[in-house]
Structures are given as structure tokens and as C-alpha cells.
Design a protein around this motif. Structure first.
Motif, mmCIF file in Angstrom:
data_model
loop_
_atom_site.group_PDB
_atom_site.id
_atom_site.type_symbol
_atom_site.label_atom_id
_atom_site.label_comp_id
_atom_site.label_asym_id
_atom_site.label_seq_id
_atom_site.Cartn_x
_atom_site.Cartn_y
_atom_site.Cartn_z
ATOM 1 N N ARG A 175 6.852 -1.789 2.669
ATOM 2 C CA ARG A 175 5.461 -2.196 2.871
ATOM 3 C C ARG A 175 4.621 -0.931 2.991
ATOM 4 N N TYR A 229 2.794 -1.504 13.501
ATOM 5 C CA TYR A 229 2.477 -0.901 12.199
ATOM 6 C C TYR A 229 1.649 0.384 12.387
ATOM 7 N N ASN A 276 -1.725 -3.113 5.705
ATOM 8 C CA ASN A 276 -0.561 -3.290 4.839
ATOM 9 C C ASN A 276 -1.020 -4.054 3.600
ATOM 10 N N TYR A 283 0.211 -6.157 1.554
ATOM 11 C CA TYR A 283 0.484 -7.576 1.271
ATOM 12 C C TYR A 283 -0.557 -8.497 1.895
ATOM 13 N N TYR A 284 -1.231 -8.024 2.963
ATOM 14 C CA TYR A 284 -2.292 -8.857 3.538
ATOM 15 C C TYR A 284 -3.454 -8.989 2.556
HETATM 16 FE FE FE Z 1 2.941 -8.035 8.623
#
Ligand code: FE
Length: 339
Positions: free
Chosen positions: A130, A170, A224, A226-227
């Protein structure tokens, strides 16, 4: 007995957990029990496929990583878990640190997973990558105005930056990796610059931050990827762009979701086979693509919309540093006023 929770709370946790899912074939001698903090929808189809192909029965228990680690500690030698799957190298490192995992000696995993995406002691292996990078308002900013994480501390971004809370692992991992790279003093100065540039209070999650950029509340942020991918999946015109940070320097910060074999696994061989399967060409695309992450196995190329973001240079520092320097990072963010 648990080291972390009184027994009553531990049982509450148990009740709150997702139910154990049994594969739908007849019971076999070979059973592997998986404790996973990964979204069940992302993992279950792959585990079902593995059961079908191998005859191995998989028992899956899904909960958040804190609950899983507490449970593993509480169950100690009696745990039914063979495999732990969780997100963020910081969490995997914690599991290893708490003595909940054991080294895996696997030439397949050593071959499939690059060295910087696994524990130097082989107690866990990254399975998906990620990337945490810069996002920006397409209406207000051009990609050419962006360059590095460090640049977001420049006063030119005053009142324009949005950040997620420093409580999220994160961000702790991102800062830990930056400390590894450039030391505490420089990193702290950068974080102070970020805080001075904040447009508004920190956000509880990346999605809220992205929506704030779309709404014009701020112009740049760090998330990140993918969000953003999920929001673009729903609305291809979502007005937030992705910028690969630090391409002319150390590369974009990456982290992993990954797996390890539990210290007290009853089926160590079965656990290893399952993790090897998850690292294989045939499993990697499903494991990563459903969640718009990047395969950890470099032989596998990402599919879907993440390709449209283009190739990027990742930071190659070993992700285990995210765990090692987590406390240092947390203290630094606290000193810098990053809430
Ligand atoms: Fe996440």
C-alpha cells in the motif's frame, strides 16, 4: 491469561468478533486456522479457492488487529490460530515483538517477496503493498506544483494542507520511515511545518480527508492510494488527483499487509503452505486487486484502475523500520503538535 486485558473484556472481544467461517467441503485432516484483520470479503474467496484446490479446511476469524493480538496473547499456547494476517508493518512488527510469531524458512516466500517487504528475521512477509502518497485538488492545484512530503511543510502550503490523525498507525509508519531516512531533527522540523500549514483539524480517516479536498476545504493531503481508488470506483470524476511523492529523491512511502505463522501454531506446515499460496502469482492479483493495492510479488502486475496512476518508484527501506521506530515516531509527532 491475557497480558493486556482482564478476562471479562477478553470475552467481550470474542463475542464481538466475526463468526468463524468453515469451508463448505467435508472436514479434512488438514485444517488451518487464520486470524485476520483484513477485510473478510477480500480474503474469504481466496481461502475458499485454496480449500477447493487443496482439500485444506480453513477456519477464518476476522477482527481488528488490536483484538487479534490481545486474543493471541490470552490464548497463549492454547491458541487455535496457525496464521496471523494483518495490515501495516507496524502491526506485524508488534506481533513479532510480543512473541506471537515464529520464523518461516521458505525459499518460495524468499523468492516471491522482496527483502524490503518482509521481516529481516522472517517472522512475517508482506503480501500486498500500500502506497501512502500525496493527493491534491484538481480544481486548485496542478501536479507540477507538487514534489515531496517534505515540501508540504513549506509556508507556501499554509492553510491548504489536510492530514489524518497521528494516532493512525499508517502515519506513525510514514514518520518512522522518514526518521530512518533523514533523522529525527529534520523529520520533526517537517512535521512542525505540516502542522503550521493545516487547513483544519486532523481527520479520523483517509476517506474523510479526500472528501474534504474534493469539497475545497483543503488543497493537498497524504493518503493510502486505495482510499482514493474506492472513491474513484464510485465516481470516475471525483476531483482529487494522485501524485507520486519523492520520485526524484527516496521514493514514495510504501507499507504492507502481510502474514506470519503464530508461535504456537498446531499446523505449521499447513500455515506455511497457505502463506506461500497467498504470495503466488495466481493468488496475488486477487489478494491485492480487490482492494486496489499493489502486489508484493513483483512478477505480478497490478490490474484495474491503479494502472492508470502509472508506475512509481517506491522507497526501498525495509518496512520493519516502521515498527522499530514507531514509539520514536509517536513521540516526535506529539512534540511537533501533531494530534
Ligand atoms: Fe486502510
Amino acid at each position: 491469561m491475557t497480558k493486556f486485558l482482564p478476562l471479562s473484556r477478553y470475552f467481550l472481544f470474542s463475542v464481538a468478533m466475526a463468526s468463524v467461517t468453515l469451508a463448505s467441503h467435508p472436514a479434512s485432516a488438514d485444517t488451518v486456522t487464520v486470524y485476520s484483520a483484513r477485510n473478510e470479503q477480500l480474503l474469504k474467496p481466496l481461502l475458499d479457492r485454496y480449500s477447493k484446490e487443496t482439500g485444506t479446511e480453513i477456519k477464518l476469524l476476522t477482527a481488528n488487529e488490536g483484538a487479534l493480538l490481545a486474543r493471541l496473547n490470552a490464548e497463549a499456547t492454547g491458541t487455535p490460530a496457525d496464521v496471523l494476517i494483518t495490515v501495516d508493518a507496524g502491526n506485524l512488527w508488534q506481533a513479532a515483538q510480543q512473541g506471537l510469531l515464529q520464523p518461516i524458512n521458505s525459499s518460495i516466500l524468499n523468492q516471491n517477496i522482496p527483502a524490503h517487504l518482509r521481516d529481516p528475521g522472517n517472522q512475517w512477509f508482506g503480501l500486498s503493498v500500500r502506497a501512502r502518497t500525496i493527493v491534491y485538488s484538481k480544481a486548485q492545484i496542478q501536479a507540477k506544483d507538487l514534489s515531496t512530503y517534505e515540501d508540504l511543510a513549506d509556508p507556501k502550503w499554509k492553510g491548504k494542507l489536510c492530514l489524518r490523525t497521528s494516532k493512525k498507525v499508517y502515519n506513525q509508519s510514514l514518520i518512522a520511515m522518514m526518521i530512518t531516512e533523514q533523522g529525527e531533527a529534520k523529520t520533526e522540523a517537517m512535521v512542525k511545518g505540516w502542522i503550521a500549514n493545516l487547513a483544519t483539524d486532523v481527520f479520523p480517516d483517509d476517506t474523510a480527508l479526500l472528501k474534504a479536498i474534493a469539497a475545497g476545504q483543503c488543497q493537498v493531503g497524504i493518503v493510502n492510494t486505495y482510499y482514493l481508488g474506492r472513491l474513484l470506483d464510485k465516481d470516475a470524476n471525483f476531483p482529487v488527483g494522485l501524485f507520486w511523492a519523492n520520485q526524484n529523491t527516496s521514493g514514495t512511502h510504501v507499507n504492507v499487509s502481510g502474514a506470519g505463522i503464530t508461535r504456537h501454531a498446531k499446523n505449521k506446515a499447513g500455515a506455511q503452505k497457505l502463506i506461500e499460496f497467498l504470495s503466488s502469482d495466481s493468488a496475488q492479483l486477487f489478494y491485492t486487486d480487490q482492494d486496489l493495492e499493489f502486489p508484493a510479488n513483483p512478477k505480478v502486475k497490478p490490474d484495474s484502475l491503479i494502472k492508470s496512476w502509472g508506475a512509481f518508484k517506491p522507497n526501498l527501506i525495509n518496512v520493519s523500520k516502521a515498527g522499530e521506530l514507531q514509539t520514536t515516531a509517536t513521540r516526535l509527532m506529539d512534540r511537533a503538535g501533531y494530534r
